[in-house]
Design a protein around this motif. Structure first.
Motif, PDB file in Angstrom:
ATOM      1  N   LYS A   3       0.818  -1.209   0.000  1.00 43.17           N
ATOM      2  CA  LYS A   3       0.000   0.000   0.000  1.00 43.17           C
ATOM      3  C   LYS A   3       0.853   1.261   0.000  1.00 43.17           C
ATOM      4  N   SER A   4       2.135   1.156   0.371  1.00 40.25           N
ATOM      5  CA  SER A   4       3.028   2.314   0.371  1.00 40.25           C
ATOM      6  C   SER A   4       3.906   2.363  -0.870  1.00 40.25           C
ATOM      7  N   VAL A   5       3.597   1.532  -1.850  1.00 34.68           N
ATOM      8  CA  VAL A   5       4.374   1.497  -3.087  1.00 34.68           C
ATOM      9  C   VAL A   5       3.443   1.691  -4.272  1.00 34.68           C
ATOM     10  N   GLN A   6       3.657   2.779  -4.999  1.00 33.42           N
ATOM     11  CA  GLN A   6       2.854   3.065  -6.185  1.00 33.42           C
ATOM     12  C   GLN A   6       3.733   2.967  -7.431  1.00 33.42           C
ATOM     13  N   ILE A   7       3.277   2.210  -8.415  1.00 31.03           N
ATOM     14  CA  ILE A   7       3.990   2.107  -9.693  1.00 31.03           C
ATOM     15  C   ILE A   7       3.327   3.086 -10.653  1.00 31.03           C
ATOM     16  N   LEU A   8       4.004   4.188 -10.945  1.00 30.68           N
ATOM     17  CA  LEU A   8       3.417   5.248 -11.765  1.00 30.68           C
ATOM     18  C   LEU A   8       3.576   4.987 -13.252  1.00 30.68           C
ATOM     19  N   THR A   9       4.747   4.503 -13.661  1.00 35.96           N
ATOM     20  CA  THR A   9       5.000   4.107 -15.047  1.00 35.96           C
ATOM     21  C   THR A   9       5.954   2.915 -15.002  1.00 35.96           C
ATOM     22  N   GLU A  10       6.334   2.429 -16.142  1.00 36.75           N
ATOM     23  CA  GLU A  10       7.268   1.307 -16.216  1.00 36.75           C
ATOM     24  C   GLU A  10       8.595   1.638 -15.550  1.00 36.75           C
ATOM     25  N   LYS A  11       8.979   2.917 -15.551  1.00 40.44           N
ATOM     26  CA  LYS A  11      10.261   3.333 -14.985  1.00 40.44           C
ATOM     27  C   LYS A  11      10.140   4.011 -13.632  1.00 40.44           C
ATOM     28  N   SER A  13       8.599   4.661  -9.758  1.00 42.71           N
ATOM     29  CA  SER A  13       7.939   4.170  -8.558  1.00 42.71           C
ATOM     30  C   SER A  13       7.862   5.298  -7.534  1.00 42.71           C
ATOM     31  N   LEU A  14       6.805   5.288  -6.735  1.00 43.54           N
ATOM     32  CA  LEU A  14       6.633   6.277  -5.675  1.00 43.54           C
ATOM     33  C   LEU A  14       6.356   5.538  -4.373  1.00 43.54           C
ATOM     34  N   PHE A  15       7.230   5.752  -3.382  1.00 44.76           N
ATOM     35  CA  PHE A  15       7.102   5.071  -2.099  1.00 44.76           C
ATOM     36  C   PHE A  15       6.337   5.960  -1.119  1.00 44.76           C
ATOM     37  N   ALA A  16       5.041   6.018  -1.348  1.00 44.22           N
ATOM     38  CA  ALA A  16       4.154   6.816  -0.496  1.00 44.22           C
ATOM     39  C   ALA A  16       2.762   6.229  -0.585  1.00 44.22           C
ATOM     40  N   SER A  17       2.100   6.130   0.550  1.00 46.16           N
ATOM     41  CA  SER A  17       0.724   5.649   0.547  1.00 46.16           C
ATOM     42  C   SER A  17      -0.180   6.726  -0.046  1.00 46.16           C
ATOM     43  N   GLY A  44      10.620   7.845  -6.297  1.00 45.67           N
ATOM     44  CA  GLY A  44      10.267   8.967  -5.438  1.00 45.67           C
ATOM     45  C   GLY A  44      10.028   8.493  -4.021  1.00 45.67           C
ATOM     46  N   MET A  45      10.457   9.288  -3.053  1.00 46.32           N
ATOM     47  CA  MET A  45      10.283   8.960  -1.648  1.00 46.32           C
ATOM     48  C   MET A  45       9.019   9.648  -1.105  1.00 46.32           C
ATOM     49  N   PRO A  46       8.553   9.288   0.087  1.00 50.43           N
ATOM     50  CA  PRO A  46       7.326   9.909   0.607  1.00 50.43           C
ATOM     51  C   PRO A  46       7.458  11.404   0.894  1.00 50.43           C
ATOM     52  N   THR A 290      16.304  -2.194   6.541  1.00 48.45           N
ATOM     53  CA  THR A 290      16.145  -3.642   6.592  1.00 48.45           C
ATOM     54  C   THR A 290      17.169  -4.297   5.662  1.00 48.45           C
ATOM     55  N   ALA A 291      17.225  -5.619   5.675  1.00 50.31           N
ATOM     56  CA  ALA A 291      18.157  -6.344   4.813  1.00 50.31           C
ATOM     57  C   ALA A 291      17.938  -5.942   3.361  1.00 50.31           C
ATOM     58  N   LEU A 292      19.009  -5.682   2.651  1.00 47.16           N
ATOM     59  CA  LEU A 292      18.900  -5.162   1.288  1.00 47.16           C
ATOM     60  C   LEU A 292      18.292  -6.159   0.319  1.00 47.16           C
ATOM     61  N   THR A 293      18.166  -7.405   0.756  1.00 50.36           N
ATOM     62  CA  THR A 293      17.494  -8.406  -0.075  1.00 50.36           C
ATOM     63  C   THR A 293      15.979  -8.305   0.040  1.00 50.36           C
ATOM     64  N   SER A 294      15.498  -7.459   0.962  1.00 50.12           N
ATOM     65  CA  SER A 294      14.055  -7.279   1.100  1.00 50.12           C
ATOM     66  C   SER A 294      13.447  -6.798  -0.210  1.00 50.12           C
ATOM     67  N   LYS A 295      12.195  -7.107  -0.374  1.00 50.44           N
ATOM     68  CA  LYS A 295      11.499  -6.992  -1.658  1.00 50.44           C
ATOM     69  C   LYS A 295      11.669  -5.660  -2.382  1.00 50.44           C
ATOM     70  N   HIS A 296      11.560  -4.545  -1.651  1.00 47.84           N
ATOM     71  CA  HIS A 296      11.416  -3.258  -2.331  1.00 47.84           C
ATOM     72  C   HIS A 296      12.679  -2.404  -2.396  1.00 47.84           C
ATOM     73  N   HIS A 297      13.791  -2.843  -1.821  1.00 45.30           N
ATOM     74  CA  HIS A 297      14.982  -2.001  -1.828  1.00 45.30           C
ATOM     75  C   HIS A 297      15.469  -1.690  -3.241  1.00 45.30           C
ATOM     76  N   ALA A 298      15.488  -2.691  -4.109  1.00 44.60           N
ATOM     77  CA  ALA A 298      15.946  -2.462  -5.481  1.00 44.60           C
ATOM     78  C   ALA A 298      15.020  -1.490  -6.201  1.00 44.60           C
ATOM     79  N   LEU A 299      13.712  -1.652  -6.003  1.00 47.81           N
ATOM     80  CA  LEU A 299      12.742  -0.763  -6.640  1.00 47.81           C
ATOM     81  C   LEU A 299      12.907   0.666  -6.138  1.00 47.81           C
ATOM     82  N   ALA A 300      13.289   0.815  -4.863  1.00 51.17           N
ATOM     83  CA  ALA A 300      13.512   2.139  -4.279  1.00 51.17           C
ATOM     84  C   ALA A 300      14.907   2.677  -4.581  1.00 51.17           C
ATOM     85  N   LEU A 301      15.651   1.952  -5.413  1.00 52.61           N
ATOM     86  CA  LEU A 301      17.020   2.331  -5.776  1.00 52.61           C
ATOM     87  C   LEU A 301      17.880   2.505  -4.523  1.00 52.61           C
TER      88      LEU A 301
END
Length: 391
Positions: A3-11, A13-17, A44-46, A290-301
């Motif tokens: 819910k705190s991750v929005q995919i705006l386009t293919e490139k 991402s926005l990390f904000a609810s 983008g960050m929140p 959190t551990a960098l292997t967590s799901k969203h770290h790569a998406l959050a660059l």
């Protein structure tokens, strides 16, 4: 979590609810920046908010080109946290404030042996802007004495050697006139076209950029040391993390490509503990990625928010607030802290009301699985520029 991750386009991402307010212009700038030549991904960050053409509170990954204008003029800007030897219970705010009268002036000769020693150790050769070393600057820069208000992770506090009874100092500043001169020189010669990776212009810029990052780190160190010197206490370094810079990024599995990672108001999540500050009338948070292997770290660059993020543009705040608050009302906050600021415009522009709530920002990052909370820090005394020194 999603819910705190929005995919705006293919490139993009926005990390904000959806409950976290982000100005439409900021998301437009985020998407527009993703269309630059060679851009692979944008996050983008929140705390995302509009900048001068490019958004603030975001990370950008490119491959064939680097874009110095994305980082802007304050190369190496970041946050440094230090611990003082002074117990919070013994801190008299009014007495502390009186002792800080000269912390914006040029460092006197007694500081020069330390300055020169640290410049050599940090491989800083430029000297044209030494007059500004140890000074905060204007805008959203500050030095703030803080108290540990709540501890969420006692083991992390122990690892950082933080004593919750001691007064902390958080310094937010950057490369001052040095970074400005580097950007102006770049824009004059190359405009906003970006630089081909490994071209002579790219290598020249990165050399200047890296020195500015080191200069900014030294600047924050000297700010902390002179504040402690002014109030006659000792200080111990805790952490320092930059949030305006470019670095080469290596692959981290299939979900993160190699390239050049630009951060503009985005704190790295791959360099240890981080402080995410609120406004001068809000709490700041010490957090652990959190551990960098967590799901969203790569998406959050591999990036996090760098602060609470503005709600209102600078220049609009006095008109919004002056009918409710007199100038003298803004020297105290709802948390009982005090503010030192001699610039009336800045006093309004940096008012707590002009910023988002920091707990909502860190909440989005927690919900995205990017951080865990270590401690909440309460402002005690916030120092902004007095407006009389601008080197």
């Amino acid at each position: 979590m999603d819910k705190s991750v929005q995919i705006l386009t293919e490139k993009v991402s926005l990390f904000a609810s959806e409950s976290t307010w982000v100005e439409g212009l900021a998301t437009q700038q985020l998407i527009k920046t993703s269309e630059l030549a060679g851009m692979i991904a944008v996050a983008g960050m929140p705390d995302l908010h509009p900048g001068r053409g490019y958004p603030i509170g975001a990370a950008f990954l490119s491959d064939t080109k680097v874009y110095p204008a994305l980082v802007g003029n304050d190369i190496g800007c970041g946050m440094a946290l230090w611990q003082s030897s002074l117990n919070v219970a013994k801190a008299n705010v009014d007495k502390l404030a009186k002792k800080l009268r000269h912390v914006e002036s040029e460092l006197d000769e007694s500081w020069q042996p330390l300055v020169q020693k640290r410049k050599v150790e940090k491989q800083i050769s430029v000297s044209l802007f030494d007059v500004a070393l140890g000074t905060i600057g204007g805008g959203n820069h500050f030095a703030e004495f803080q108290a540990v208000d709540e501890v969420y992770d006692a083991s992390a506090m122990e690892q950082l050697n933080i004593d919750r009874k001691k007064l902390l100092l958080l310094a937010h500043s950057g490369s001052r006139g040095l970074g400005q001169s580097i950007l102006v020189g770049h824009i004059t010669e190359h405009n906003h076209q970006g630089l081909l990776v490994n071209s002579p212009a790219h290598l020249t810029y990165m050399q200047a950029h890296n020195e500015a990052v080191s200069w900014a780190e030294l600047n924050r160190e000297l700010i902390a040391r002179r504040f402690f010197d002014a109030i006659n206490v000792n200080g111990e370094f805790v952490l320092d993390v930059n949030h305006n810079f470019i670095e080469e990024s290596t692959p981290r599995g299939d979900d993160h490509k190699a390239g050049w990672l630009h951060r503009k108001g985005a704190t790295p999540s791959d360099k240890g503990y981080v402080v995410i500050p609120g406004s001068r009338g809000d709490y700041s948070y010490l957090v652990k990625p959190t551990a960098l292997t967590s799901k969203h770290h790569a998406l959050a660059l591999y990036s996090l928010a760098h602060g609470a993020g503005r709600k209102w543009k600078r220049g609009e705040c006095q008109a919004r607030l002056s009918h409710k608050y007199k100038k003298d009302d803004l020297y105290k906050t709802s948390l009982g802290s005090k503010v030192i600021c001699g610039d009336k415009g800045l006093l309004y522009d940096e008012a707590p009301q002009a910023y988002k709530r920091c707990d909502s920002i860190v909440g989005d990052l927690v919900n995205a699985g990017l951080i865990t909370l270590v401690a909440r820090l309460r402002p005690v005394l916030t120092f902004k520029t007095q407006g009389g020194y601008s080197a």
